[in-house]
Write a protein that holds these residues in place. Structure first.
Motif, PDB file in Angstrom:
ATOM      1  N   ASP A  12       3.085  -0.738 -15.705  1.00 15.81           N
ATOM      2  CA  ASP A  12       3.928  -0.257 -14.604  1.00 15.81           C
ATOM      3  C   ASP A  12       5.088   0.507 -15.222  1.00 15.81           C
ATOM      4  OD1 ASP A  12       5.903  -0.108 -12.453  1.00 15.81           O
ATOM      5  OD2 ASP A  12       4.613  -1.529 -11.409  1.00 15.81           O
ATOM      6  N   VAL A  17      10.226  -3.874 -12.367  1.00 12.71           N
ATOM      7  CA  VAL A  17       8.996  -4.498 -11.867  1.00 12.71           C
ATOM      8  C   VAL A  17       8.245  -5.146 -13.029  1.00 12.71           C
ATOM      9  CG1 VAL A  17       6.745  -4.050 -10.796  1.00 12.71           C
ATOM     10  CG2 VAL A  17       8.783  -2.924  -9.905  1.00 12.71           C
ATOM     11  N   LEU A  21       7.261  -9.070 -13.313  1.00 16.92           N
ATOM     12  CA  LEU A  21       5.857  -9.498 -13.389  1.00 16.92           C
ATOM     13  C   LEU A  21       5.634 -10.330 -14.651  1.00 16.92           C
ATOM     14  CD1 LEU A  21       3.925  -6.311 -12.231  1.00 16.92           C
ATOM     15  CD2 LEU A  21       4.058  -8.498 -11.044  1.00 16.92           C
ATOM     16  N   ASP A  56      -0.259  -0.314 -11.992  1.00  9.86           N
ATOM     17  CA  ASP A  56       0.476   0.407 -10.947  1.00  9.86           C
ATOM     18  C   ASP A  56      -0.276   1.699 -10.643  1.00  9.86           C
ATOM     19  OD1 ASP A  56       2.462   1.120  -9.174  1.00  9.86           O
ATOM     20  OD2 ASP A  56       3.791   1.930 -10.717  1.00  9.86           O
ATOM     21  N   ARG A  58       1.050   4.536  -9.170  1.00 10.62           N
ATOM     22  CA  ARG A  58       1.834   5.723  -9.512  1.00 10.62           C
ATOM     23  C   ARG A  58       2.400   5.567 -10.912  1.00 10.62           C
ATOM     24  NH1 ARG A  58       5.820   8.845  -5.450  1.00 10.62           N
ATOM     25  NH2 ARG A  58       7.582   7.612  -6.128  1.00 10.62           N
ATOM     26  N   GLY A  85       3.481   0.941  -4.572  1.00  9.97           N
ATOM     27  CA  GLY A  85       4.624   0.984  -3.665  1.00  9.97           C
ATOM     28  C   GLY A  85       4.348   1.828  -2.443  1.00  9.97           C
ATOM     29  N   HIS A  86       3.314   2.637  -2.485  1.00  6.94           N
ATOM     30  CA  HIS A  86       3.064   3.549  -1.356  1.00  6.94           C
ATOM     31  C   HIS A  86       1.568   3.684  -1.113  1.00  6.94           C
ATOM     32  CE1 HIS A  86       2.373   7.134  -4.112  1.00  6.94           C
ATOM     33  NE2 HIS A  86       2.588   6.096  -4.871  1.00  6.94           N
ATOM     34  N   LYS A 106       3.202  -3.227  -2.704  1.00  7.02           N
ATOM     35  CA  LYS A 106       4.460  -3.898  -3.032  1.00  7.02           C
ATOM     36  C   LYS A 106       5.358  -3.924  -1.798  1.00  7.02           C
ATOM     37  CE  LYS A 106       4.627  -1.864  -7.629  1.00  7.02           C
ATOM     38  NZ  LYS A 106       5.332  -0.869  -8.425  1.00  7.02           N
ATOM     39  N   PRO A 107       6.092  -4.952  -1.493  1.00  6.09           N
ATOM     40  CA  PRO A 107       6.064  -6.236  -2.198  1.00  6.09           C
ATOM     41  C   PRO A 107       4.903  -7.103  -1.712  1.00  6.09           C
ATOM     42  CG  PRO A 107       7.775  -6.227  -0.510  1.00  6.09           C
ATOM     43  CD  PRO A 107       7.087  -4.904  -0.421  1.00  6.09           C
ATOM     44  N   PHE A 108       4.333  -7.888  -2.623  1.00  6.50           N
ATOM     45  CA  PHE A 108       3.170  -8.718  -2.270  1.00  6.50           C
ATOM     46  C   PHE A 108       3.540 -10.180  -2.430  1.00  6.50           C
ATOM     47  CE2 PHE A 108       2.864  -6.538  -6.360  1.00  6.50           C
ATOM     48  CZ  PHE A 108       3.166  -7.584  -7.215  1.00  6.50           C
ATOM     49  N   ARG A 109       2.708 -11.074  -1.899  1.00  3.29           N
ATOM     50  CA  ARG A 109       2.934 -12.516  -2.088  1.00  3.29           C
ATOM     51  C   ARG A 109       2.563 -12.847  -3.521  1.00  3.29           C
ATOM     52  NH1 ARG A 109      -0.651 -15.741   0.990  1.00  3.29           N
ATOM     53  NH2 ARG A 109       0.300 -17.399  -0.229  1.00  3.29           N
ATOM     54  N   ASP A 110       3.387 -13.622  -4.215  1.00  2.00           N
ATOM     55  CA  ASP A 110       3.104 -13.915  -5.625  1.00  2.00           C
ATOM     56  C   ASP A 110       1.754 -14.618  -5.784  1.00  2.00           C
ATOM     57  OD1 ASP A 110       4.068 -16.172  -4.381  1.00  2.00           O
ATOM     58  OD2 ASP A 110       5.124 -16.937  -6.146  1.00  2.00           O
TER      59      ASP A 110
END
Lengths: 208, 354
Positions: A12, A17, A21, A56, A58, A85-86, A106-110
């Motif tokens: 990433d 971020v 992570l 990631d 992007r 992110g998009h 993003k954002p996601f559940r861990d």
């Protein structure tokens, strides 16, 4: 980092971020290596251990999706989990179709990310085991003489000794001796075992 | 600046009359004069005049009419004897009229297409810059927020461990605070961007800007069958500011007015753009429409970002217009129009002459 401990690779370009992570993955006792770009990742000498990539979408230079497509060419079989992110629906469909484990906006559940990581590692582990078995078989097969290989393939295709002898212009006794050597060198416990080995070898020869 | 209006109006009736007089003159000359003079060729001038006030079909009709007149005067003169040269002259004239008509129609069609493209460009430009801006801001803010969420989760996991890893938990919490600060920094930057926009301070004639904007969307006004009146006072003092930004404000108000009028089924569609001196200190610009009008309760919220009364609106146009006007030291407001519709007005302070 011991040889058999799984490793998660994070790629990433955002340092914040990446650090987050890194910490999250370490908190569940997994090894993690983080990279700011795919180039950095390619330069790294990966340990011989099961793993997966958290990628990631992007990225500077080659996008995550493009890199995923290029991975096969660089002989990287690691399962991929995309984070973005998009993200949009077509993008996620494209990623999943190309074989990604998961596509997380993003954002996601861990827990979603960790579940995907566990699944990826499990998948990589079984792939590695399967290819390790084939590697051993290949090694055994390589130790056979040319004649023994001929005999093995004919035995595996179900021909009786007498027919093999006739086809190879050998005596039946000689065929029996070759056959015993084949069973021993291939470490086959039974005829059925040998047939399965021959199948696996020809399967891997086709996919390779 | 009332002059501008007058000029448009005079041209509107002068041209057709001139064309008719010219056509009649050519017809009389052609009928009474010698056959060997190719008078009908002058009908091409009539066709070229027609292009100025007619659309495609009208121009073709005028062309056909000129051909008919040529043939008619031929028939009338034929009684007094015809000649080979006369026939050739007529043929050449007819060809000239037809060619001119064809070319005129083609040029007109291309002009129309160019207008169309330009007004679409203005529209699309307005929409995409806003859309792209929002998407990019959203992504920039989302990135640190995502990192903050991950750090929060990691922090909780470190604390829940047996035994808790306080050092790792603290580091994650520190990063979380940094991420949240980064997100609010980005928002502060965006705010600064919209606030301190006009570095350009040119001396501007607001009437010129209004007329330039109107030219840009003339075809859109025409297509919406809206009658436009400009009521521009000729004594407005120059203002200091950014030409493009002020044009954007007027464009926003006019496009909003057109949309508001599109949402009313019946009644006259009138758009009035006016400028006037607002006491000694300012210039007042008003855009007045006969559209669906404004609900009185919404008047104060109209200019807030992301507030919209349109089914597919983004709620950015008026918010941006307000920030531009305020950055120019002015103010903008809306009032209901009588008997229906809305008036959007803004005042710009008059700059001090250098």
């Amino acid at each position: 980092m011991s040889e058999d401990q799984p490793v998660v690779f994070v790629i990433d370009d955002s340092p914040s971020v990446r650090d987050a992570l890194d910490s999250l993955i370490r908190s569940v006792h997994l090894n993690v290596r983080s990279f700011g770009s795919t180039e950095e990742f390619l330069l790294f000498k990966r340990p011989d251990a099961p793993g997966c990539i958290v990628l990631d979408v992007r990225l500077p230079g080659l996008s995550g999706l493009d890199f995923h497509r290029e991975m096969a060419k660089s002989n990287i079989d690691l399962p991929v989990i995309f984070i973005t992110g998009h993200g949009d629906v077509p993008m996620s469909v494209r990623a999943i179709k190309a074989g990604a484990i998961e596509f997380l906006p993003k954002p996601f559940r861990d827990q979603d990310l960790l579940d995907a990581i566990y699944l990826g590692i499990e998948r990589d582990r079984s792939r590695r085991q399967a290819s390790a078995i084939v590697a051993v078989l290949r090694e055994h097969f390589a130790s056979l003489t040319a004649r023994e290989r001929q005999v093995m393939l004919k035995v595996a295709s179900g021909r009786p000794n007498k027919q093999i002898a006739a086809e190879l212009k050998l005596s039946e006794v000689t065929v029996k001796v070759h056959r015993r050597h084949v069973m021993r060198k291939m470490k086959a416990k039974s005829l059925a075992d040998l047939v399965r080995m021959a199948d696996k070898l020809s399967d891997s020869a086709e996919t390779a | 600046m009332k002059l501008q209006n007058l000029r448009v109006m005079t041209r509107a009736w002068l041209l057709p009359v001139a064309a008719i007089v010219l056509a009649a003159g050519i017809f009389i000359a052609d009928t009474i004069a010698d056959l060997e003079i190719a008078f009908p060729a002058f009908y091409t001038v009539v066709v070229l005049l027609a292009v100025r006030f007619y659309k495609k079909r009208g121009v073709i009709l005028v062309g056909a009419g000129c051909c008919a007149l040529t043939l008619l005067s031929d028939v009338l003169t034929a009684a007094s004897g015809s000649s080979g040269i006369g026939v050739i002259n007529t043929t050449i004239s007819l060809l000239a009229i037809a060619t001119t008509t064809y070319l005129a129609v083609k040029i007109e069609a291309e002009k129309e297409a160019a207008y169309e493209a330009r007004s679409q460009l203005a529209h699309v430009g307005r929409v995409t810059t806003l859309g792209e801006l929002t998407a990019s801001i959203a992504h920039e803010v989302n990135q640190p927020l995502a990192a903050a969420v991950i750090n929060g989760n990691a922090c909780m996991r470190w604390l829940a461990a047996e035994p808790p890893n306080l050092d790792e938990a603290r580091q994650a919490a520190v990063r979380l605070v940094q991420d949240a600060n980064r997100a609010s920094e980005i928002i502060a930057q965006v705010r600064a961007l919209t606030k301190s926009s006009p570095p350009k301070k040119d001396w501007l004639q607001i009437n010129d800007i209004i007329l330039a904007t109107v030219t840009l969307i003339e075809s859109e006004i025409r297509q919406n069958q809206v009658s436009l009146h400009t009521d521009l006072a000729d004594d407005v003092p120059p203002v200091q500011g950014d030409r493009v930004q002020l044009q954007q404000v007027i464009l926003n108000l006019v496009l909003n007015a057109l949309e508001a009028m599109n949402r009313t089924p019946a009644g006259p569609r009138e758009l009035i753009i006016s400028s006037a001196k607002n006491d000694a200190k300012g210039v007042r610009i008003a855009v007045q429409d006969s559209g669906i009008g404004l609900a009185p309760d919404n008047l104060d919220r109209l200019f807030s970002a992301f507030y919209t009364t349109k089914p597919d609106g983004m709620g950015m146009g008026l918010a941006i217009s307000r920030s531009i006007v305020e950055a120019h030291g002015g103010r903008i407001w809306a009032t209901p129009n009588a008997p229906r519709g809305a008036v959007f007005q803004f005042i710009l302070p008059v700059g001090i002459e250098p």
